[in-house]
Design an enzyme around this catalytic site. Structure first.
Site, PDB file in Angstrom:
ATOM      1  N   ASP A 156     -85.088 -20.562  35.806  1.00 50.14           N
ATOM      2  CA  ASP A 156     -86.119 -20.365  35.104  1.00 50.14           C
ATOM      3  C   ASP A 156     -85.537 -20.214  33.546  1.00 50.14           C
ATOM      4  O   ASP A 156     -86.296 -20.172  32.498  1.00 50.14           O
ATOM      5  CB  ASP A 156     -87.099 -19.237  35.267  1.00 50.14           C
ATOM      6  CG  ASP A 156     -86.346 -18.020  35.380  1.00 50.14           C
ATOM      7  OD1 ASP A 156     -85.636 -17.800  36.424  1.00 50.14           O
ATOM      8  OD2 ASP A 156     -86.743 -17.010  34.630  1.00 50.14           O
ATOM      9  N   ARG A 181     -94.768 -13.003  28.666  1.00 49.20           N
ATOM     10  CA  ARG A 181     -95.329 -12.449  27.414  1.00 49.20           C
ATOM     11  C   ARG A 181     -95.024 -13.334  26.119  1.00 49.20           C
ATOM     12  O   ARG A 181     -94.542 -13.070  24.942  1.00 49.20           O
ATOM     13  CB  ARG A 181     -94.118 -11.149  26.996  1.00 49.20           C
ATOM     14  CG  ARG A 181     -92.666 -11.649  27.131  1.00 49.20           C
ATOM     15  CD  ARG A 181     -91.796 -10.357  26.800  1.00 49.20           C
ATOM     16  NE  ARG A 181     -90.466 -10.987  26.977  1.00 49.20           N
ATOM     17  CZ  ARG A 181     -89.370 -10.470  26.325  1.00 49.20           C
ATOM     18  NH1 ARG A 181     -89.558  -9.421  25.646  1.00 49.20           N
ATOM     19  NH2 ARG A 181     -88.085 -10.747  26.580  1.00 49.20           N
TER      20      ARG A 181
END
Length: 492
Positions: free
Chosen positions: A246, A87
């Site tokens: 991440d 996103r």
């Protein structure tokens, strides 16, 4: 006008995918960070309507070439070989007024090839939370991504319920993560891996290029930054909440403010994230998790390092072992500052250890405790109002006798450090105002109803975190029993 460059796009394409943002219905500007924009070289501020169009993704700023970045990651210890920007879109890089290359990224700008079935959008709440917390971190000197723009989309985003949507424009030294290296490594793409490592060395750690083994030097440099970063988090009671690989920045910045929070009542095992059922990312676990993440980073670099076999593993392991000493050294320095002691003081470590026990047992608010201790130290030096300041500090604990005994030991240690610069360092280490959970929730609740005034009020306070004004004191007050927010949510 921002002057965009696109150095990351010179890396092999598995590391990025060109992608356009999805337009939104009715963008409107919530906030624009004028000071940060000036640092990025924007000399003239566009009007609000133009900013809303640019930073919602409806119209790209001149020179922007959006890309979704690929990365993998260990999420709560479980490896996922492909995550990526589901996103978010990198608009490009800007070389700021200090000559530092900075990424400019839209977050919440729609679906990408990495969306994995998601809508690519962000609710309003997480955008406001990240804006507030990241700008506070910058104000207290913690390395962090920054918030440049927040835009309301005029659309609804469905999570647990339908919520207003928003887009955040985030600025970072880079968005390269441990997971970015894992993304290349899991594909056994040594060409991409080497290109990525060389890019990181040139961009973030140029001194490593001249080392005998540049990739071992890279591991050491990233380890040093992560150790210092986590020590700074913990000095403020910050709990990241999702320290997945991440979310571990190669540049050593705080990145991805999802279910994060600042601890109020001190508890070394405190967890706020609604998804951390196993308490993996509890407050006291953060140094160990950072070291674990760095071990995953080291695994990706082994094929690039000069030595081979057992020798290279031992070299990398030795660097990772050094995390603990680096973290401890930075923590000792920070603890000395928080207690108003000289950095070389032998008293700082045992005094802090004892104070943390008192804070935990006495149900003390961490930020309020250190703020009150700072006022007491100032009063002792001036020999004025010391009694009332001591009483204010003792009022914070349910076990005043134990804290009184601790204060006697602390006062003895203070006598050897009664210098004005120590008090100045103590004040800078102990903010008056933090973005407290209940205050952020108040802001979000008001914004959902269309009232952004509380957001701007809180933003002004947390970006001046040492302010002693009446308004600052109001916003600094710990949550009452009914105001407490005990769970935070990711918002993805």
């Amino acid at each position: 006008m921002l002057t965009f460059e696109h150095q990351f796009a010179t890396l092999p394409e598995p590391l990025w995918v060109a992608c356009q943002p999805t337009p939104v219905a009715q963008p409107s500007l919530i906030a624009f960070n004028d000071a940060l924009a000036a640092q990025l070289g924007m000399q003239t501020r566009p009007d609000d309507a133009t900013l809303a169009q640019w930073f919602s993704g409806n119209q790209l700023p001149p020179g922007a070439e959006p890309k979704a970045l690929g990365y993998a990651g260990h999420q709560f210890g479980n490896f996922v070989p492909q995550l990526g920007d589901g996103r978010a879109l990198l608009l490009g890089e800007v070389v700021d007024q200090q000559g530092i290359r900075r990424d400019v990224q839209l977050k919440g700008s729609g679906r990408t090839p990495f969306s994995r079935g998601g809508d690519g959008r962000s609710p309003l709440g997480p955008v406001l939370r990240e804006y507030l917390v990241s700008e506070f971190m910058a104000a207290v000197g913690v390395p962090t991504t920054r918030a440049l723009v927040a835009v309301a989309t005029g659309e609804r985003v469905v999570r647990q319920m339908a919520e207003p949507g928003a887009v955040l424009t985030r600025v970072a030294s880079s968005h390269i993560r441990v997971g970015t290296f894992q993304f290349a490594a899991v594909r056994r793409d040594e060409e991409a891996l080497k290109a990525l490592a060389d890019h990181v060395i040139a961009r973030h750690y140029p001194e490593a290029a001249n080392a005998e083994d540049p990739y071992l030097a890279l591991l050491e440099a990233v380890t040093a930054r992560q150790a210092a970063l986590v020590a700074r988090w913990m000095s403020l009671g910050f709990i990241h909440g999702v320290m997945n690989t991440d979310n571990c920045s190669i540049a050593g910045e705080t990145i991805d403010y999802g279910p994060c929070a600042f601890m109020e009542q001190f508890d070394p095992q405190k967890v706020y994230s609604s998804i951390d059922q196993g308490r993996r990312y509890a407050f006291n676990n953060q140094p160990g998790i950072a070291q674990w993440n760095l071990a995953r980073f080291a695994e990706t670099l082994l094929p690039l390092m000069r030595e081979e076999g057992d020798a290279v593993v031992e070299q990398a392991t030795e660097v990772l072992r050094g995390f603990t000493s680096r973290f401890s050294a930075e923590q000792r320095r920070l603890h000395a500052n928080k207690l108003g002691l000289a950095p070389e003081s032998d008293h700082a470590a045992p005094l802090m250890e004892a104070l943390e026990i008192h804070m935990h047992q006495g149900r003390m608010d961490m930020t309020a405790t250190f703020d009150a201790l700072t006022h007491y130290a100032q009063a002792l030096r001036k020999d004025s109002s010391a009694h009332s300041q001591k009483e204010a500090l003792l009022a914070l604990t349910t076990q005043p006798d134990g804290l009184t005994a601790w204060l006697a030991d602390w006062e003895n240690a203070q006598q050897a450090s009664q210098q004005s610069e120590r008090l100045e360092a103590m004040r800078r280490a102990n903010p008056v105002v933090i973005p407290r959970n209940h205050r952020i929730q108040e802001v979000i609740d008001a914004a959902v109803e269309g009232d952004f005034a509380p957001f701007h009020t809180l933003l002004a306070a947390v970006t001046q975190p040492f302010d002693e004004s009446e308004e600052a004191r109001r916003l600094a007050a710990p949550a009452t029993e009914s105001e407490q927010v005990l769970r935070t949510f990711c918002g993805t």
